[in-house]
Design an enzyme around this catalytic site. Structure first.
Site, mmCIF file in Angstrom:
data_model
loop_
_atom_site.group_PDB
_atom_site.id
_atom_site.type_symbol
_atom_site.label_atom_id
_atom_site.label_comp_id
_atom_site.label_asym_id
_atom_site.label_seq_id
_atom_site.Cartn_x
_atom_site.Cartn_y
_atom_site.Cartn_z
ATOM 1 N N GLU A 189 0.747 -1.384 0.081
ATOM 2 C CA GLU A 189 -0.016 -0.015 0.163
ATOM 3 C C GLU A 189 1.022 1.179 0.089
ATOM 4 O OE1 GLU A 189 -2.725 -0.914 -0.654
ATOM 5 O OE2 GLU A 189 -2.926 -2.904 -0.190
ATOM 6 N N TYR A 234 -1.317 -7.902 -11.006
ATOM 7 C CA TYR A 234 -0.390 -7.827 -9.997
ATOM 8 C C TYR A 234 1.012 -8.587 -10.477
ATOM 9 C CZ TYR A 234 -4.188 -6.173 -7.069
ATOM 10 O OH TYR A 234 -5.263 -5.627 -6.442
HETATM 11 ZN ZN LIG Z 1 -2.556 -2.390 -4.763
#
Ligand SMILES: [Zn+2]
Length: 641
Positions: A331, A416
């Protein structure tokens, strides 16, 4: 097959210009956001001003947003905004903007005609506002509105559902949830600063993805004011209200959480400042002033959400041993990838997540060492390979075609993990020094802007491929970004720390090694690998042996619990079921619970458990989680019978 209506903005641009408009078939227009109705070619938001009342009794947010807009085309007399499941009460325009000098010293608001278009199940309803012609350029439009029970970016938790026994509200706007609590141009192509006034219960504290003052005390009747001076896309506007305490973890870092969680959270996330420094050293300064963490209730559907200045984080990563803090590294890395330079449309989501995953690995290496970071990377590749085996080729493409689809459909391991591998590949090919300099330059060049895949490719061509010719071709880059699967020359991470785990597992399965002799010095990642590598089913005696030796049913590590309960379900290990039910009822993180429900649904006894547990757990889940689990345990055809 459901088909979308032509977004209103398309219909309008067709009316105003003679050029070809993108449609939801044929070639993709990479610059066009297919998930927004907003006519951004005619109006662009330059500032938002929110004035909201958060009402826990009626479970709604009511108030207004004032959008400051730049009218790009003086002939445009209709402003189109995104909304979904909102009640629009009134629309007014600051008349000084249009009347000019005559009303200079007083603010006059004039009502403007508006209507909501027919709703689309994914995109919601276009809010169309009629405006008089104006050459002025900048104007302010105020919309009075209320959220409804269907506003899916909001989760309202009752007193019974929180540790503090006080209510809690939070928003989750990514990807297109902001329009369910604010009428606005809900597209990441538009970035704007905002300010907000939030009125709420005076026992509670409100925080936002903005400047939060850790020492803030509620003003009169629970009023809080916020300023977000940097331009952010709509999906990064976030609000939470609860019985929150604050504890500092560094000069510019801290944790907000309910009282019962605050100490453990501050301890778990004590390395946040080291993570920021590690990333700053590699990729340039942190540009958001403070970085705080908000610990969410267990029902939070994600691992974390990178709301700027204030990441929202699942409590399932608070283990006591920092074993799952890669979520914080992730994050935090979004403060560069995504929040600073962000995807222009949801097709370009990999530019947020692939970059972030790559940077997460770099941060984890710098702070916790290469062995742990490579184990995490190897586990990531394993989950990518599992997805590649399941996903159809079109969904294995980084720049995925999401037209006519929910942008949430793109939330697989492709953006991702495949994105991370693409960056690993460039890193390996061009060398660390050149690649880091390239990334720093990229963040500087596009700071506070949105980028689409094609813009990235051009920038890459100019600043890396052409600068160091003969290393990687444009065709190779295109294969990575525009083709399915994993290119043959991918650079896969390796670790030698899983080899002893394989040896121990084999010996234990063969009955040659007692469970209690296993894993005395293993890290959590090795345990995950140990459990995930088990054969499809184990005997009751084997599972009892593992559970007795390691207390897996009671593991404080929710990821290990997840891997364990997968085995419990597949092997129908009855003594594990009471804790499994507890797990499903107390955790709402989708990544952890959806696979368990899916696995339960494969047998008739499991189906009974899944339905019974879901019925009980449902009130505590986030609306999006409810929707996802409903699709697993009670698919539509069945429900309508
Ligand atoms: Zn992320």
């Amino acid at each position: 097959m459901r088909r979308l209506l032509l977004p209103a903005s398309l219909a309008m641009s067709a009316a105003f210009s003679c050029g070809a408009s993108p449609t939801d078939s044929g070639p993709i227009d990479p610059a066009f956001d297919y998930h927004s109705y907003a006519n951004v070619d005619q109006f662009r938001t330059t500032h938002l001003d929110l004035d909201l009342r958060v009402d826990f009794q009626f479970k709604n947010i009511a108030g207004s947003v004032t959008l400051e807009l730049k009218r790009l085309d003086p002939r445009s007399t209709q402003l189109v905004l995104d909304t979904k499941d909102l009640m629009i009460l009134d629309v007014t325009q600051k008349a000084n903007d249009v009347l000019g000098a005559t009303a200079k010293n007083q603010t006059i608001w004039v009502s403007r005609p508006f209507h909501l278009e027919k709703p689309d199940p994914i995109l919601g309803s276009a809010l169309v506002i009629d405006l008089p012609p104006s050459k002025k350029g900048t104007e302010s439009i105020k919309i009075d509105y209320e959220t409804t029970d269907a506003s899916s970016a909001l989760q309202w938790l009752t007193e019974k559902q929180t540790a503090s026994h006080k209510p809690f509200l939070y928003t989750e706007s990514e990807p297109i949830g902001a329009r369910t609590w604010i009428p606005l141009q809900d597209t990441p192509q538009i970035r704007a600063p905002y300010k907000a006034k939030v009125h709420t219960d005076d026992r509670l504290r409100a925080v936002m993805s903005a400047e939060n003052d850790p020492k803030a005390k509620p003003g009169v009747a629970g009023a809080y004011s916020f300023v977000m001076p940097q331009a952010v896309p709509s999906y990064l506007i976030a609000l939470a209200v609860g019985d929150l305490e604050f504890q500092e973890t560094g000069p510019r870092t801290g944790v907000y959480a309910e009282k019962s969680m605050i100490k453990a959270a501050a301890k778990e996330f004590a390395d946040t400042e080291s993570m920021i420094q590690a990333n700053e050293k590699m990729f340039g300064s942190y540009r958001w002033s403070r970085y705080d963490i908000l610990v969410m209730p267990p029902s939070f559907p994600e691992g974390g959400m990178e709301n700027p200045r204030l990441s929202f984080i699942t409590p399932t990563v608070i283990v006591g041993d920092k074993s799952l803090v890669s979520v914080i590294a992730h994050e935090l890395a979004h403060s560069w990838a995504g929040n600073l330079v962000g995807n222009a449309t949801w097709r370009d989501f990999w530019l947020n997540e692939g970059f972030t995953d790559y940077m997460e690995s770099r941060i984890m290496t710098a702070v916790y060492g290469e062995p742990r970071a490579s184990m995490e990377a190897v586990l990531g590749v394993k989950s990518l390979q599992a997805d590649l085996a399941k996903l159809k080729p079109a969904d294995q493409i980084l720049a995925i075609d999401l037209r006519d689809r929910d942008p949430g459909d793109g939330l697989t391991n492709i953006p991702y993990e495949k994105g991370r591998l693409f960056l690993n590949y460039l890193d390996a090919k061009f060398g660390r020094e050149h690649f880091d300099a390239f990334l720093r330059g990229y963040f500087d060049h596009f700071a506070f802007k949105s980028v689409n895949s094609e813009q990235f490719i051009s920038y890459l061509q100019e600043n890396l491929l052409d600068r160091f010719p003969g290393i990687v071709t444009r065709a190779q880059v295109n294969t990575w970004i525009l083709s399915p699967g994993l290119p043959a020359d991918a650079v896969l991470p390796v670790t030698n720390l899983f080899q002893p785990v394989d040896t121990a597992r084999d010996a234990w399965l063969a009955g040659k090694l007692p469970a209690k002799k296993i894993g005395a010095d293993w890290l959590a990642q090795q345990w995950l690998y140990f459990l995930d590598g088990m054969p499809p089913t184990l005997s009751t005696a084997q599972l009892a042996d593992l559970d007795k030796a390691f207390g897996l049913s009671k593991s404080p590590n929710a990821e290990i619990g997840h891997s364990w309960f997968k085995l419990v379900i597949v092997s129908n290990y009855q003594p594990g079921f009471p804790r499994l039910e507890e797990y499903l009822k107390t955790i709402g993180r989708r990544k952890l619970i959806e696979p368990l429900y899916e696995s339960l649904m494969k047998t008739s006894a499991g189906t009974e458990v899944a339905k019974r547990v879901f019925a009980k757990a449902r009130p505590g889940y986030h609306p999006e989680t409810v929707k996802a689990i409903e699709a697993i345990v009670a698919p539509k055809e069945e429900a309508s019978e």
